[in-house]
Enzyme design. Structure first.
Site, mmCIF file in Angstrom:
data_model
loop_
_atom_site.group_PDB
_atom_site.id
_atom_site.type_symbol
_atom_site.label_atom_id
_atom_site.label_comp_id
_atom_site.label_asym_id
_atom_site.label_seq_id
_atom_site.Cartn_x
_atom_site.Cartn_y
_atom_site.Cartn_z
ATOM 1 N N HIS A 231 0.677 -1.103 0.103
ATOM 2 C CA HIS A 231 -0.176 0.022 0.084
ATOM 3 C C HIS A 231 1.084 1.149 -0.147
ATOM 4 C CE1 HIS A 231 -3.464 -2.538 1.156
ATOM 5 N NE2 HIS A 231 -2.614 -3.172 1.969
ATOM 6 N N GLU B 139 -7.172 -12.309 6.064
ATOM 7 C CA GLU B 139 -6.297 -11.815 7.060
ATOM 8 C C GLU B 139 -6.779 -11.991 8.565
ATOM 9 O OE1 GLU B 139 -5.813 -7.528 6.529
ATOM 10 O OE2 GLU B 139 -3.690 -7.605 7.482
HETATM 11 N N1 ADE Z 1 -4.918 -1.232 4.243
HETATM 12 C C1 ADE Z 1 -3.448 -1.289 4.357
HETATM 13 N N2 ADE Z 1 -3.038 -2.095 4.925
HETATM 14 C C2 ADE Z 1 -4.048 -3.276 4.951
HETATM 15 C C3 ADE Z 1 -4.084 -4.563 5.501
HETATM 16 N N3 ADE Z 1 -2.973 -5.081 5.988
HETATM 17 N N4 ADE Z 1 -5.284 -4.940 5.618
HETATM 18 C C4 ADE Z 1 -6.454 -4.239 5.269
HETATM 19 N N5 ADE Z 1 -6.312 -3.309 4.838
HETATM 20 C C5 ADE Z 1 -5.253 -2.535 4.625
HETATM 21 ZN ZN ZN Z 2 -2.627 -5.245 2.719
#
Ligand code: ADE
Ligand code: ZN
Length: 341
Positions: free
Chosen positions: A26, A207
Site C-alpha cells: 500500500h 487476514e
Molecule cells: N490497508 C492497508 N494495509 C492493510 C491491511 N494489511 N489489511 C487491510 N487493509 C489494509
Molecule cells: Zn494489505
C-alpha cells in the site's frame, strides 16, 4: 537435500541480490515518519505527534483496526501531486535497493478524495514516480486501486466512475480496510463491472476474516489473486482448491506479526503454505508501519522458519509467476532468478 544457509548473514546476502517482485504494497503505508513531518509542514497540516520518535512509538497495534485508525490519519498529510510523487519515489528507491524488479502498488483513492484531493492529483503524482523508476532502474510496475470495504458498495461504484478517465494507468482493483463484517459479497457488483472493464481483480481475504471470505473472493468476486489468505489454512478443502488453481497468495510476514495475525514470527504459516503447494509470495504491506521493506520480510521469516535457498527461490519465482506481467516478461525474470541462483 535442500541447500541450507550457515548463518543469517549468508541468508541476508542471498536475499539482498535475489531478483523479486513486490505484489502487496500500500503506497500510503510506505509513508515514513520523517516524510510525514515534512509534508505536514509543507501543507500546514496539524499532526498529533511532536517528534518522529513519538510517531514510531504510536505504532503498537493489537489488531488490524488499531493500525487502520493511525494509517488513515497519517495519509492526511498527502495533498498535492508533488506529495504523491515524493511518497512513491521514496518507496521505489527502497524497492530498488532490495532488488525489486517489478512492483504492483495499491493505493486507496477514497482515503484522499473524501478529503478533497482530486483523483487526477493522486494518479499524476504516483505515475510520475513510476515512470521515473522505469527510466532510471528499468523497474516495471502495475497500479491497483483498492476499494475501502468499510464504506458502501455505492461509494466503491462512484470511485470506479472517477477512475474511468485514468484506466490507461490503472491495471486492477482491490479490496482492503476493515475485513471482519465486510465480506467480499458486499462488492460483487462493482467487481463484476471492473472485470468487464478489463481490470485485474484482487482482494484482501483471510487476514482476520474467516475462510468463507476467501471462498467468496474466489466465487463471487472472481479474483486473480488473494491478498494475505492466512486463514485459508483452517479449511483443508480450500487449501486443496487454492493449490489446484495455482492461486497466488500475497503474504506479509511482518504485517502479520505487528497486527497479531500470528503470535510470533516463528509461528508464521509460510512454510506450511509452501509445503501445501500454495503459491505464496513475500511482501511488505505497509513497511513504514510494520518495521521493514520486502527484504526485511524475507529475512525475518526465512530466519524464523529456517527456509532453504530453494524455498527463497520458490518465493521469488512465485512473485513473478503471480504478477500481472505478460508471459514473455515473466520468463525474462524467471531466467534472471535461475542465473542468480
Ligand atoms: N490497508 C492497508 N494495509 C492493510 C491491511 N494489511 N489489511 C487491510 N487493509 C489494509
Ligand atoms: Zn494489505
Amino acid at each position: 537435500m535442500a541447500e541450507a544457509f550457515v548463518s543469517t548473514e549468508e541468508r541476508a546476502a542471498f536475499i539482498a541480490g535475489l531478483p523479486k517482485a513486490e505484489l502487496h504494497l500500500h503506497i500510503e503505508g510506505s509513508l515514513e515518519p520523517e516524510l510525514m513531518f515534512e509534508l505536514a509542514q509543507r501543507n500546514n497540516v496539524a499532526i498529533p505527534f511532536a517528534s518522529v520518535d513519538e510517531v514510531r512509538a504510536a505504532y503498537a497495534f493489537s489488531n488490524l483496526q488499531d493500525f487502520l485508525d493511525i494509517y488513515y490519519q497519517g495519509m492526511g498529510v498527502l495533498h498535492t501531486e508533488q506529495d504523491f510523487h515524493d511518497l512513491t519515489a521514496a518507496y521505489l528507491v527502497r524497492a530498488h535497493t532490495d532488488a525489486v524488479r517489478h512492483v504492483e502498488i495499491f493505493f486507496d483513492p477514497q482515503g484522499h478524495t473524501e478529503r478533497g484531493v482530486a483523483f487526477a492529483t493522486i494518479i499524476a503524482g504516483i505515475t510520475r514516480a513510476l515512470d521515473d523508476a522505469r527510466a532510471r532502474y528499468g523497474m516495471t510496475s502495475k497500479l491497483i486501486m483498492c476499494f475501502l470495504r468499510h464504506l458502501s458498495e455505492a461509494d466503491a461504484e462512484k470511485t470506479l466512475d472517477a477512475a474511468l478517465p485514468y484506466l490507461d494507468r490503472i491495471d486492477g482493483v482491490g479490496l482492503d480496510s476493515s475485513e471482519v463484517g465486510h465480506p467480499p459479497a458486499k462488492f460483487e457488483r462493482v467487481f463484476a463491472r471492473a472485470r468487464t472493464l478489463g481490470l485485474k481483480l484482487v482482494a484482501h481475504a483471510g487476514e482476520e476474516g474467516p475462510p468463507a471470505y476467501v471462498h467468496e473472493a474466489l466465487d463471487l468476486l472472481k479474483v486473480d489473486r488473494i491478498d494475505h489468505g492466512n486463514r485459508s489454512l483452517e479449511d483443508p478443502a480450500l487449501v486443496a482448491r487454492l493449490a489446484a488453481e495455482g492461486m497466488t497468495l500475497t503474504v506479509c510476514p511482518l504485517s502479520n506479526l505487528k497486527l497479531c495475525v500470528v503470535d510470533a514470527i516463528d509461528a508464521h504459516p509460510l512454510r506450511t503454505m509452501l509445503v501445501a503447494g500454495l503459491r505464496a509470495t513475500v511482501n511488505s504491506d505497509d513497511p513504514s508501519y510494520f518495521g521493514g521493506y520486502v527484504n526485511a520480510n524475507y529475512l525475518a521469516v526465512a530466519d524464523a522458519l529456517d527456509l532453504s535457498k530453494d524455498d527463497l527461490i520458490t518465493l521469488a519465482r512465485n512473485s513473478f509467476t503471480g504478477s500481472f506481467l505478460n508471459d514473455a516478461e515473466k520468463a525474462k525474470h524467471l531466467a534472471a532468478i535461475d542465473a542468480y541462483a
